[in-house]
Design a protein around this motif. Structure first.
Motif, PDB file in Angstrom:
ATOM      1  N   ALA A   7       0.865  -1.184   0.000  1.00  0.00           N
ATOM      2  CA  ALA A   7       0.000   0.000   0.000  1.00  0.00           C
ATOM      3  C   ALA A   7       0.905   1.238   0.000  1.00  0.00           C
ATOM      4  O   ALA A   7       1.540   1.559   1.005  1.00  0.00           O
ATOM      5  N   THR A   8       0.954   1.922  -1.127  1.00  0.00           N
ATOM      6  CA  THR A   8       1.981   2.944  -1.399  1.00  0.00           C
ATOM      7  C   THR A   8       1.349   4.329  -1.489  1.00  0.00           C
ATOM      8  O   THR A   8       0.382   4.528  -2.217  1.00  0.00           O
ATOM      9  N   ILE A   9       1.886   5.302  -0.747  1.00  0.00           N
ATOM     10  CA  ILE A   9       1.324   6.646  -0.870  1.00  0.00           C
ATOM     11  C   ILE A   9       1.730   7.244  -2.220  1.00  0.00           C
ATOM     12  O   ILE A   9       2.834   7.003  -2.726  1.00  0.00           O
ATOM     13  N   GLY A  10       0.814   8.023  -2.801  1.00  0.00           N
ATOM     14  CA  GLY A  10       1.026   8.547  -4.138  1.00  0.00           C
ATOM     15  C   GLY A  10       2.235   9.445  -4.259  1.00  0.00           C
ATOM     16  O   GLY A  10       2.854   9.536  -5.332  1.00  0.00           O
ATOM     17  N   LEU A  11       2.625  10.119  -3.181  1.00  0.00           N
ATOM     18  CA  LEU A  11       3.769  11.023  -3.214  1.00  0.00           C
ATOM     19  C   LEU A  11       5.050  10.321  -3.630  1.00  0.00           C
ATOM     20  O   LEU A  11       5.956  10.946  -4.190  1.00  0.00           O
ATOM     21  N   LEU A  12       5.149   9.029  -3.372  1.00  0.00           N
ATOM     22  CA  LEU A  12       6.389   8.302  -3.630  1.00  0.00           C
ATOM     23  C   LEU A  12       6.653   8.066  -5.109  1.00  0.00           C
ATOM     24  O   LEU A  12       7.781   7.741  -5.492  1.00  0.00           O
ATOM     25  N   PHE A  13       5.616   8.202  -5.952  1.00  0.00           N
ATOM     26  CA  PHE A  13       5.760   7.882  -7.367  1.00  0.00           C
ATOM     27  C   PHE A  13       6.609   8.902  -8.129  1.00  0.00           C
ATOM     28  O   PHE A  13       7.067   8.627  -9.234  1.00  0.00           O
ATOM     29  N   PHE A  14       6.820  10.079  -7.545  1.00  0.00           N
ATOM     30  CA  PHE A  14       7.487  11.166  -8.269  1.00  0.00           C
ATOM     31  C   PHE A  14       8.984  11.157  -8.010  1.00  0.00           C
ATOM     32  O   PHE A  14       9.450  10.658  -6.982  1.00  0.00           O
ATOM     33  N   ILE A  38       9.238   1.315  -6.377  1.00  0.00           N
ATOM     34  CA  ILE A  38       7.914   0.877  -6.810  1.00  0.00           C
ATOM     35  C   ILE A  38       8.029  -0.027  -8.033  1.00  0.00           C
ATOM     36  O   ILE A  38       7.357  -1.068  -8.124  1.00  0.00           O
ATOM     37  N   GLU A  39       8.886   0.337  -8.972  1.00  0.00           N
ATOM     38  CA  GLU A  39       9.088  -0.502 -10.154  1.00  0.00           C
ATOM     39  C   GLU A  39       9.680  -1.851  -9.786  1.00  0.00           C
ATOM     40  O   GLU A  39       9.323  -2.886 -10.367  1.00  0.00           O
ATOM     41  N   LEU A  40      10.591  -1.881  -8.820  1.00  0.00           N
ATOM     42  CA  LEU A  40      11.169  -3.141  -8.361  1.00  0.00           C
ATOM     43  C   LEU A  40      10.085  -4.042  -7.784  1.00  0.00           C
ATOM     44  O   LEU A  40      10.027  -5.241  -8.084  1.00  0.00           O
ATOM     45  N   ILE A  41       9.217  -3.473  -6.975  1.00  0.00           N
ATOM     46  CA  ILE A  41       8.151  -4.257  -6.353  1.00  0.00           C
ATOM     47  C   ILE A  41       7.223  -4.845  -7.405  1.00  0.00           C
ATOM     48  O   ILE A  41       6.918  -6.046  -7.385  1.00  0.00           O
ATOM     49  N   ARG A  42       6.778  -4.023  -8.334  1.00  0.00           N
ATOM     50  CA  ARG A  42       5.805  -4.503  -9.311  1.00  0.00           C
ATOM     51  C   ARG A  42       6.411  -5.504 -10.286  1.00  0.00           C
ATOM     52  O   ARG A  42       5.677  -6.240 -10.956  1.00  0.00           O
ATOM     53  N   SER A  43       7.742  -5.559 -10.366  1.00  0.00           N
ATOM     54  CA  SER A  43       8.393  -6.526 -11.251  1.00  0.00           C
ATOM     55  C   SER A  43       8.474  -7.918 -10.641  1.00  0.00           C
ATOM     56  O   SER A  43       8.828  -8.877 -11.332  1.00  0.00           O
ATOM     57  N   CYS A  44       8.147  -8.039  -9.361  1.00  0.00           N
ATOM     58  CA  CYS A  44       8.246  -9.323  -8.663  1.00  0.00           C
ATOM     59  C   CYS A  44       6.892 -10.033  -8.662  1.00  0.00           C
ATOM     60  O   CYS A  44       5.862  -9.421  -8.375  1.00  0.00           O
ATOM     61  N   THR A  88      -2.339   8.809 -10.405  1.00  0.00           N
ATOM     62  CA  THR A  88      -0.877   8.754 -10.407  1.00  0.00           C
ATOM     63  C   THR A  88      -0.396   7.336 -10.708  1.00  0.00           C
ATOM     64  O   THR A  88       0.529   7.136 -11.512  1.00  0.00           O
ATOM     65  N   ALA A  89      -1.024   6.354 -10.081  1.00  0.00           N
ATOM     66  CA  ALA A  89      -0.649   4.962 -10.341  1.00  0.00           C
ATOM     67  C   ALA A  89      -1.003   4.558 -11.768  1.00  0.00           C
ATOM     68  O   ALA A  89      -0.209   3.902 -12.461  1.00  0.00           O
ATOM     69  N   LYS A  90      -2.191   4.966 -12.220  1.00  0.00           N
ATOM     70  CA  LYS A  90      -2.646   4.594 -13.566  1.00  0.00           C
ATOM     71  C   LYS A  90      -1.716   5.142 -14.640  1.00  0.00           C
ATOM     72  O   LYS A  90      -1.463   4.490 -15.665  1.00  0.00           O
ATOM     73  N   ALA A  91      -1.181   6.332 -14.431  1.00  0.00           N
ATOM     74  CA  ALA A  91      -0.257   6.927 -15.396  1.00  0.00           C
ATOM     75  C   ALA A  91       1.006   6.099 -15.549  1.00  0.00           C
ATOM     76  O   ALA A  91       1.721   6.231 -16.554  1.00  0.00           O
ATOM     77  N   ARG A  92       1.256   5.233 -14.591  1.00  0.00           N
ATOM     78  CA  ARG A  92       2.421   4.354 -14.648  1.00  0.00           C
ATOM     79  C   ARG A  92       2.022   2.908 -14.920  1.00  0.00           C
ATOM     80  O   ARG A  92       2.791   1.981 -14.677  1.00  0.00           O
ATOM     81  N   GLY A  93       0.792   2.727 -15.393  1.00  0.00           N
ATOM     82  CA  GLY A  93       0.329   1.400 -15.786  1.00  0.00           C
ATOM     83  C   GLY A  93      -0.141   0.526 -14.653  1.00  0.00           C
ATOM     84  O   GLY A  93      -0.258  -0.691 -14.810  1.00  0.00           O
ATOM     85  N   ILE A  94      -0.435   1.129 -13.487  1.00  0.00           N
ATOM     86  CA  ILE A  94      -0.859   0.353 -12.316  1.00  0.00           C
ATOM     87  C   ILE A  94      -2.328   0.644 -12.029  1.00  0.00           C
ATOM     88  O   ILE A  94      -2.705   1.808 -11.808  1.00  0.00           O
ATOM     89  N   LEU A  95      -3.154  -0.389 -11.998  1.00  0.00           N
ATOM     90  CA  LEU A  95      -4.552  -0.254 -11.614  1.00  0.00           C
ATOM     91  C   LEU A  95      -4.676  -0.505 -10.115  1.00  0.00           C
ATOM     92  O   LEU A  95      -4.124  -1.475  -9.590  1.00  0.00           O
TER      93      LEU A  95
END
Length: 326
Positions: free
Chosen positions: A54-61, A107-113, A148-155
Protein backbone atom coordinates in the motif's frame (compact mmCIF):
# COMPACT_ATOMS: atom_id res chain seq x y z
CA UNK A 1 -11.36 -23.27 0.12
CA UNK A 2 -8.09 -23.72 2.08
CA UNK A 3 -6.77 -21.22 4.59
CA UNK A 4 -5.27 -17.99 3.26
CA UNK A 5 -2.13 -16.15 4.30
CA UNK A 6 -1.88 -12.53 3.18
CA UNK A 7 0.53 -9.70 3.88
CA UNK A 8 0.09 -5.95 3.43
CA UNK A 9 2.83 -3.37 3.86
CA UNK A 10 2.34 0.37 4.35
CA UNK A 11 4.97 1.93 2.08
CA UNK A 12 5.37 5.58 3.02
CA UNK A 13 9.04 6.48 3.69
CA UNK A 14 9.39 9.60 5.88
CA UNK A 15 5.97 10.98 4.87
CA UNK A 16 4.29 8.47 7.17
CA UNK A 17 6.08 9.52 10.36
CA UNK A 18 7.13 13.14 9.71
CA UNK A 19 4.46 14.56 12.05
CA UNK A 20 5.49 12.30 14.95
CA UNK A 21 9.22 11.58 14.51
CA UNK A 22 12.07 13.95 13.85
CA UNK A 23 14.19 13.16 10.83
CA UNK A 24 17.29 12.76 12.97
CA UNK A 25 15.64 10.37 15.42
CA UNK A 26 14.26 8.14 12.65
CA UNK A 27 17.06 8.33 10.07
CA UNK A 28 18.41 4.85 10.91
CA UNK A 29 15.06 3.29 10.01
CA UNK A 30 14.84 5.27 6.79
CA UNK A 31 18.44 4.57 5.82
CA UNK A 32 17.94 0.82 6.11
CA UNK A 33 14.47 0.70 4.56
CA UNK A 34 15.51 -0.02 0.97
CA UNK A 35 17.78 -2.88 2.07
CA UNK A 36 14.85 -4.22 4.09
CA UNK A 37 12.54 -4.01 1.07
CA UNK A 38 14.97 -5.91 -1.11
CA UNK A 39 15.32 -8.54 1.61
CA UNK A 40 11.54 -8.85 1.97
CA UNK A 41 11.09 -9.27 -1.76
CA UNK A 42 13.76 -11.99 -1.84
CA UNK A 43 12.01 -13.84 1.00
CA UNK A 44 8.59 -13.47 -0.61
CA UNK A 45 9.90 -14.84 -3.90
CA UNK A 46 11.70 -17.79 -2.30
CA UNK A 47 8.64 -18.74 -0.23
CA UNK A 48 5.98 -18.10 -2.89
CA UNK A 49 4.34 -15.38 -0.79
CA UNK A 50 2.10 -12.73 -2.35
CA UNK A 51 1.80 -9.30 -0.72
CA UNK A 52 0.14 -5.92 -1.18
CA UNK A 53 2.36 -2.84 -0.95
CA UNK A 54 0.00 0.00 0.00
CA UNK A 55 1.98 2.94 -1.40
CA UNK A 56 1.32 6.65 -0.87
CA UNK A 57 1.03 8.55 -4.14
CA UNK A 58 3.77 11.02 -3.21
CA UNK A 59 6.39 8.30 -3.63
CA UNK A 60 5.76 7.88 -7.37
CA UNK A 61 7.49 11.17 -8.27
CA UNK A 62 11.19 11.74 -8.82
CA UNK A 63 11.34 14.98 -6.83
CA UNK A 64 9.28 17.74 -5.23
CA UNK A 65 9.18 19.74 -8.45
CA UNK A 66 7.43 16.94 -10.32
CA UNK A 67 5.13 16.31 -7.36
CA UNK A 68 3.92 19.91 -7.27
CA UNK A 69 2.56 19.50 -10.79
CA UNK A 70 0.17 16.72 -9.70
CA UNK A 71 -1.42 17.88 -6.45
CA UNK A 72 -5.09 17.08 -5.74
CA UNK A 73 -7.64 19.79 -6.60
CA UNK A 74 -8.82 19.93 -2.95
CA UNK A 75 -6.37 19.74 -0.04
CA UNK A 76 -7.26 18.68 3.52
CA UNK A 77 -7.64 21.51 6.01
CA UNK A 78 -6.70 19.74 9.23
CA UNK A 79 -7.27 21.71 12.42
CA UNK A 80 -3.83 20.45 13.48
CA UNK A 81 -1.87 21.81 10.54
CA UNK A 82 1.24 19.79 11.27
CA UNK A 83 -0.65 16.73 9.99
CA UNK A 84 -0.64 18.14 6.45
CA UNK A 85 1.93 16.71 4.04
CA UNK A 86 1.43 19.84 1.93
CA UNK A 87 2.37 22.20 4.73
CA UNK A 88 5.46 20.07 5.37
CA UNK A 89 6.29 20.20 1.65
CA UNK A 90 6.07 24.00 1.63
CA UNK A 91 8.05 24.51 4.83
CA UNK A 92 10.81 22.00 4.18
CA UNK A 93 14.16 23.09 2.75
CA UNK A 94 14.63 20.38 0.13
CA UNK A 95 18.13 18.96 -0.11
CA UNK A 96 19.87 15.74 -1.07
CA UNK A 97 17.77 13.30 0.97
CA UNK A 98 14.98 12.80 -1.54
CA UNK A 99 15.47 9.03 -1.26
CA UNK A 100 13.59 9.39 2.02
CA UNK A 101 10.61 11.02 0.26
CA UNK A 102 10.46 9.60 -3.29
CA UNK A 103 10.83 6.06 -4.56
CA UNK A 104 9.77 5.46 -8.19
CA UNK A 105 12.57 2.91 -8.69
CA UNK A 106 11.51 0.99 -5.61
CA UNK A 107 7.91 0.88 -6.81
CA UNK A 108 9.09 -0.50 -10.15
CA UNK A 109 11.17 -3.14 -8.36
CA UNK A 110 8.15 -4.26 -6.35
CA UNK A 111 5.80 -4.50 -9.31
CA UNK A 112 8.39 -6.53 -11.25
CA UNK A 113 8.25 -9.32 -8.66
CA UNK A 114 5.68 -12.09 -9.04
CA UNK A 115 2.68 -11.92 -6.73
CA UNK A 116 3.39 -8.39 -5.50
CA UNK A 117 0.52 -5.89 -5.76
CA UNK A 118 1.00 -2.11 -5.65
CA UNK A 119 -2.03 -0.80 -3.76
CA UNK A 120 -2.65 2.65 -2.32
CA UNK A 121 -2.06 4.24 1.07
CA UNK A 122 -3.83 7.39 -0.24
CA UNK A 123 -1.97 10.16 -2.06
CA UNK A 124 -0.70 12.23 0.86
CA UNK A 125 -0.95 9.84 3.85
CA UNK A 126 -4.46 11.18 4.37
CA UNK A 127 -5.99 11.01 7.88
CA UNK A 128 -9.70 10.20 7.59
CA UNK A 129 -10.64 10.79 11.25
CA UNK A 130 -8.80 14.02 11.99
CA UNK A 131 -10.77 17.21 12.54
CA UNK A 132 -11.02 19.68 9.67
CA UNK A 133 -10.73 17.33 6.69
CA UNK A 134 -13.82 16.43 4.61
CA UNK A 135 -15.07 13.69 2.33
CA UNK A 136 -14.54 16.03 -0.64
CA UNK A 137 -10.85 16.39 0.23
CA UNK A 138 -10.58 12.63 0.72
CA UNK A 139 -12.16 11.99 -2.69
CA UNK A 140 -9.72 14.40 -4.36
CA UNK A 141 -6.77 12.82 -2.55
CA UNK A 142 -7.74 9.27 -3.46
CA UNK A 143 -8.49 10.22 -7.06
CA UNK A 144 -4.99 11.72 -7.32
CA UNK A 145 -3.53 8.48 -5.95
CA UNK A 146 -5.46 6.34 -8.45
CA UNK A 147 -4.56 8.59 -11.40
CA UNK A 148 -0.88 8.75 -10.41
CA UNK A 149 -0.65 4.96 -10.34
CA UNK A 150 -2.65 4.59 -13.57
CA UNK A 151 -0.26 6.93 -15.40
CA UNK A 152 2.42 4.35 -14.65
CA UNK A 153 0.33 1.40 -15.79
CA UNK A 154 -0.86 0.35 -12.32
CA UNK A 155 -4.55 -0.25 -11.61
CA UNK A 156 -5.47 0.30 -7.97
CA UNK A 157 -7.59 -2.42 -6.36
CA UNK A 158 -6.60 -2.25 -2.67
CA UNK A 159 -6.36 0.47 -0.03
CA UNK A 160 -4.90 0.75 3.45
CA UNK A 161 -6.06 3.72 5.55
CA UNK A 162 -3.10 5.65 7.04
CA UNK A 163 -2.83 5.16 10.81
CA UNK A 164 -5.68 2.65 10.37
CA UNK A 165 -8.15 5.56 10.48
CA UNK A 166 -10.89 3.81 8.55
CA UNK A 167 -13.95 6.05 8.18
CA UNK A 168 -17.12 4.10 7.30
CA UNK A 169 -18.68 7.22 5.75
CA UNK A 170 -15.86 7.34 3.20
CA UNK A 171 -16.17 3.76 1.92
CA UNK A 172 -18.48 4.69 -1.00
CA UNK A 173 -15.62 6.80 -2.40
CA UNK A 174 -13.55 3.64 -2.78
CA UNK A 175 -16.35 2.08 -4.81
CA UNK A 176 -16.63 5.21 -6.97
CA UNK A 177 -12.94 5.00 -7.86
CA UNK A 178 -12.86 1.27 -8.55
CA UNK A 179 -11.07 0.20 -5.38
CA UNK A 180 -12.33 -3.25 -4.49
CA UNK A 181 -11.04 -3.76 -0.95
CA UNK A 182 -9.41 -2.23 2.11
CA UNK A 183 -7.69 -3.42 5.25
CA UNK A 184 -9.98 -3.06 8.23
CA UNK A 185 -8.99 -3.21 11.90
CA UNK A 186 -9.10 -6.07 14.37
CA UNK A 187 -12.36 -6.29 16.32
CA UNK A 188 -11.05 -5.72 19.87
CA UNK A 189 -11.96 -2.33 21.35
CA UNK A 190 -8.32 -1.21 21.62
CA UNK A 191 -7.95 -1.58 17.84
CA UNK A 192 -10.96 0.62 17.07
CA UNK A 193 -10.13 3.37 14.54
CA UNK A 194 -9.08 6.53 16.39
CA UNK A 195 -7.57 9.88 15.55
CA UNK A 196 -4.20 10.81 17.00
CA UNK A 197 -5.57 12.62 20.06
CA UNK A 198 -7.58 9.52 21.03
CA UNK A 199 -4.53 7.23 21.10
CA UNK A 200 -4.18 6.92 24.88
CA UNK A 201 -1.31 5.28 26.73
CA UNK A 202 -3.68 2.51 27.81
CA UNK A 203 -4.66 1.74 24.20
CA UNK A 204 -1.01 1.62 23.16
CA UNK A 205 -0.10 -0.57 26.13
CA UNK A 206 -2.84 -3.08 25.35
CA UNK A 207 -1.73 -3.33 21.73
CA UNK A 208 1.84 -3.91 22.81
CA UNK A 209 0.80 -6.64 25.26
CA UNK A 210 -1.35 -8.25 22.58
CA UNK A 211 1.76 -8.78 20.46
CA UNK A 212 3.06 -11.24 23.06
CA UNK A 213 0.03 -12.67 24.87
CA UNK A 214 -3.41 -13.43 23.50
CA UNK A 215 -5.66 -10.55 24.55
CA UNK A 216 -7.74 -10.15 21.39
CA UNK A 217 -8.00 -13.67 19.98
CA UNK A 218 -6.53 -15.02 16.76
CA UNK A 219 -8.27 -12.44 14.52
CA UNK A 220 -8.75 -14.85 11.63
CA UNK A 221 -11.70 -14.52 9.27
CA UNK A 222 -13.91 -16.55 6.95
CA UNK A 223 -14.25 -15.46 3.34
CA UNK A 224 -18.00 -15.13 3.94
CA UNK A 225 -17.32 -12.46 6.58
CA UNK A 226 -15.08 -10.54 4.19
CA UNK A 227 -17.58 -10.80 1.30
CA UNK A 228 -20.58 -9.22 3.08
CA UNK A 229 -20.15 -5.70 1.77
CA UNK A 230 -18.40 -3.87 -1.08
CA UNK A 231 -15.76 -2.59 -0.96
CA UNK A 232 -14.56 -5.77 0.73
CA UNK A 233 -13.05 -5.54 4.20
CA UNK A 234 -9.97 -7.78 4.45
CA UNK A 235 -9.21 -7.10 8.13
CA UNK A 236 -5.86 -7.14 9.86
CA UNK A 237 -4.96 -10.10 12.04
CA UNK A 238 -1.61 -8.99 13.47
CA UNK A 239 0.87 -6.12 13.26
CA UNK A 240 4.40 -7.47 12.88
CA UNK A 241 6.25 -5.40 15.43
CA UNK A 242 9.95 -4.84 14.74
CA UNK A 243 12.76 -6.31 16.82
CA UNK A 244 13.21 -4.52 20.14
CA UNK A 245 16.40 -4.93 22.15
CA UNK A 246 14.60 -4.14 25.38
CA UNK A 247 12.01 -6.85 24.67
CA UNK A 248 14.33 -9.36 23.01
CA UNK A 249 13.72 -11.88 25.81
CA UNK A 250 10.09 -12.09 24.60
CA UNK A 251 10.90 -12.95 20.97
CA UNK A 252 9.69 -16.54 21.31
CA UNK A 253 6.35 -15.32 22.65
CA UNK A 254 6.01 -12.87 19.76
CA UNK A 255 6.65 -15.64 17.23
CA UNK A 256 4.35 -18.12 18.98
CA UNK A 257 1.53 -15.55 19.03
CA UNK A 258 1.74 -15.20 15.23
CA UNK A 259 2.18 -18.91 14.53
CA UNK A 260 -0.85 -19.93 16.57
CA UNK A 261 -3.06 -17.51 14.66
CA UNK A 262 -1.64 -18.74 11.35
CA UNK A 263 -2.36 -22.34 12.37
CA UNK A 264 -5.91 -21.40 13.35
CA UNK A 265 -6.44 -19.97 9.87
CA UNK A 266 -4.84 -22.95 8.11
CA UNK A 267 -6.79 -25.60 10.03
CA UNK A 268 -10.08 -23.68 9.98
CA UNK A 269 -9.95 -22.60 6.33
CA UNK A 270 -9.82 -18.98 7.39
CA UNK A 271 -7.78 -15.90 6.50
CA UNK A 272 -4.76 -14.57 8.40
CA UNK A 273 -3.57 -11.03 7.53
CA UNK A 274 -0.14 -9.85 8.69
CA UNK A 275 0.97 -6.23 8.19
CA UNK A 276 3.74 -3.76 8.97
CA UNK A 277 5.67 -0.79 7.52
CA UNK A 278 8.91 -1.46 5.62
CA UNK A 279 10.61 1.27 7.65
CA UNK A 280 9.87 -0.74 10.81
CA UNK A 281 12.61 -3.13 9.65
CA UNK A 282 15.14 -0.45 8.72
CA UNK A 283 17.01 0.01 12.00
CA UNK A 284 17.81 -3.69 12.51
CA UNK A 285 17.42 -5.22 9.06
CA UNK A 286 19.11 -8.58 9.64
CA UNK A 287 17.23 -9.47 12.82
CA UNK A 288 13.88 -8.38 11.40
CA UNK A 289 14.38 -10.34 8.17
CA UNK A 290 15.47 -13.39 10.15
CA UNK A 291 12.26 -13.18 12.19
CA UNK A 292 10.19 -12.77 9.03
CA UNK A 293 11.90 -15.85 7.55
CA UNK A 294 10.72 -17.91 10.52
CA UNK A 295 7.14 -16.80 9.83
CA UNK A 296 7.42 -17.59 6.12
CA UNK A 297 9.04 -20.96 6.85
CA UNK A 298 6.05 -21.75 9.02
CA UNK A 299 3.72 -20.70 6.23
CA UNK A 300 5.56 -23.24 4.06
CA UNK A 301 4.82 -25.94 6.62
CA UNK A 302 1.14 -24.99 6.74
CA UNK A 303 1.04 -24.97 2.95
CA UNK A 304 2.42 -28.51 2.86
CA UNK A 305 0.31 -29.92 5.70
CA UNK A 306 -3.00 -28.09 5.26
CA UNK A 307 -2.90 -26.59 1.76
CA UNK A 308 -2.73 -22.98 3.01
CA UNK A 309 -2.34 -20.52 0.13
CA UNK A 310 -0.82 -17.04 -0.13
CA UNK A 311 -2.66 -14.26 -1.97
CA UNK A 312 -2.38 -10.49 -2.03
CA UNK A 313 -5.37 -8.30 -1.18
CA UNK A 314 -6.33 -7.69 -4.80
CA UNK A 315 -6.33 -11.42 -5.51
CA UNK A 316 -8.49 -12.04 -2.44
CA UNK A 317 -10.95 -9.35 -3.56
CA UNK A 318 -11.27 -11.09 -6.93
CA UNK A 319 -12.06 -14.34 -5.12
CA UNK A 320 -14.62 -12.64 -2.89
CA UNK A 321 -16.64 -11.67 -5.96
CA UNK A 322 -17.53 -15.34 -6.27
CA UNK A 323 -18.25 -16.09 -2.61
CA UNK A 324 -21.92 -16.71 -1.90
CA UNK A 325 -23.19 -14.87 1.18
CA UNK A 326 -26.58 -15.38 2.74
Amino acid sequence: MPGIFTISLDLELYWGVRDSRSFGDYEANLFGERDAIRGMLDLFQSHGVHATWATIGLLFFKDVGELRQHLPRVLPDYHRQKLSSYRYMDERAWGDDDIYHFAPDTIELIRSCAGQEVGTHTFSHYYCLEEGQTIEAFRADLQAAVETAKARGILTHSLVFPRNQGNPAYLPVLDELGIACYRGNESASFYKPRNQLEQSRMVRALRLMDAYINLSGYNTYSLEECARHRPFNIPASRFLRPYSRSLAFLENLRLRRIKRAMRDAAMGNRLFHLWWHPHNFGADVKRNLAFLKKILDYYGQLHQRHGMQSYNMGEIAAMLEHVHVG
